[in-house]
Write a protein that holds these residues in place. Structure first.
Motif, PDB file in Angstrom:
ATOM      1  N   GLN A  78       5.889   4.167  -2.712  1.00  0.00           N
ATOM      2  CA  GLN A  78       5.203   2.958  -3.173  1.00  0.00           C
ATOM      3  C   GLN A  78       6.174   2.089  -3.945  1.00  0.00           C
ATOM      4  O   GLN A  78       6.875   2.571  -4.845  1.00  0.00           O
ATOM      5  CB  GLN A  78       4.009   3.322  -4.055  1.00  0.00           C
ATOM      6  N   LEU A 138       1.758   8.024   2.308  1.00  0.00           N
ATOM      7  CA  LEU A 138       1.887   9.456   2.079  1.00  0.00           C
ATOM      8  C   LEU A 138       2.490  10.070   3.337  1.00  0.00           C
ATOM      9  O   LEU A 138       1.846  10.111   4.381  1.00  0.00           O
ATOM     10  CB  LEU A 138       0.526  10.077   1.767  1.00  0.00           C
ATOM     11  N   GLN A 198       0.839  -1.199   0.000  1.00  0.00           N
ATOM     12  CA  GLN A 198       0.000   0.000   0.000  1.00  0.00           C
ATOM     13  C   GLN A 198       0.873   1.249   0.000  1.00  0.00           C
ATOM     14  O   GLN A 198       1.845   1.333   0.745  1.00  0.00           O
ATOM     15  CB  GLN A 198      -0.904   0.023   1.228  1.00  0.00           C
ATOM     16  N   PRO A 199       0.536   2.223  -0.832  1.00  0.00           N
ATOM     17  CA  PRO A 199       1.301   3.473  -0.827  1.00  0.00           C
ATOM     18  C   PRO A 199       1.218   4.164   0.533  1.00  0.00           C
ATOM     19  O   PRO A 199       0.234   4.019   1.258  1.00  0.00           O
ATOM     20  CB  PRO A 199       0.618   4.327  -1.893  1.00  0.00           C
ATOM     21  N   ARG A 218      -6.052   7.012  -1.338  1.00  0.00           N
ATOM     22  CA  ARG A 218      -5.764   5.582  -1.410  1.00  0.00           C
ATOM     23  C   ARG A 218      -4.309   5.321  -1.041  1.00  0.00           C
ATOM     24  O   ARG A 218      -3.561   4.691  -1.779  1.00  0.00           O
ATOM     25  CB  ARG A 218      -6.092   5.050  -2.796  1.00  0.00           C
ATOM     26  N   ALA A 219      -3.941   5.867   0.083  1.00  0.00           N
ATOM     27  CA  ALA A 219      -2.615   5.681   0.650  1.00  0.00           C
ATOM     28  C   ALA A 219      -2.749   5.802   2.155  1.00  0.00           C
ATOM     29  O   ALA A 219      -3.723   6.370   2.656  1.00  0.00           O
ATOM     30  CB  ALA A 219      -1.636   6.729   0.117  1.00  0.00           C
ATOM     31  N   ARG A 220      -1.788   5.269   2.854  1.00  0.00           N
ATOM     32  CA  ARG A 220      -1.786   5.389   4.311  1.00  0.00           C
ATOM     33  C   ARG A 220      -1.043   6.667   4.673  1.00  0.00           C
ATOM     34  O   ARG A 220       0.156   6.777   4.461  1.00  0.00           O
ATOM     35  CB  ARG A 220      -1.108   4.174   4.926  1.00  0.00           C
ATOM     36  N   TRP A 239       5.282  10.607  -1.490  1.00  0.00           N
ATOM     37  CA  TRP A 239       4.474   9.427  -1.818  1.00  0.00           C
ATOM     38  C   TRP A 239       5.455   8.278  -2.010  1.00  0.00           C
ATOM     39  O   TRP A 239       6.337   8.346  -2.874  1.00  0.00           O
ATOM     40  CB  TRP A 239       3.696   9.685  -3.102  1.00  0.00           C
TER      41      TRP A 239
END
Length: 125
Positions: A59, A7, A4-5, A30-32, A57
């Motif tokens: 990932q 941030l 999971q991406p 859609r990132a933690r 970001w």
């Protein structure tokens, strides 16, 4: 880091936290989101100096900063946001986004949600 991406943002900055909340509510983040102050920055391949300067970001072992991190947030959100995210990756919009991001980041203490603490170096907050 993969999966999971993530941030990375400035958890001491009111403007940054307001942006995260906006992304969660309106864009569909859609990132933690992780405040850089509580992250193992070396595991992400970055430094405190860079994390203080720009949102990141992370990932699949890649790291994007500033306007390109914002582009990744938008791209991951799906349509219609992803169209704007893809556009921010292409010159001349990429250059304009970089310039705009720098202006916002330097002046974040003056923006809605910002506080005078946002203007201080992290070690003085």
């Amino acid at each position: 880091m993969s999966g999971q991406p993530v941030l990375l943002y400035d958890g001491d900055c009111g403007f940054c936290m307001a942006c995260i909340r906006f992304a969660e509510r309106r864009i569909g983040l859609r990132a933690r989101p992780v405040p850089w102050q509580s992250a193992d920055l070396a595991a992400f391949g970055t430094t405190r100096e860079r994390a203080e300067r720009e949102v990141l970001w992370a990932q699949d072992g890649r790291l994007y900063g500033g306007a390109q991190a914002v582009a990744r947030v938008l791209m991951a959100a799906g349509r219609p946001w992803s169209l704007a995210g893809h556009a921010l990756r292409v010159p001349p919009l990429r250059w304009i986004a970089h310039w705009g991001y720098r202006i916002v980041s330097v002046n974040r203490h003056r923006l809605p949600g910002g506080t005078p603490a946002c203007a201080l170096p992290a070690e003085r907050r």
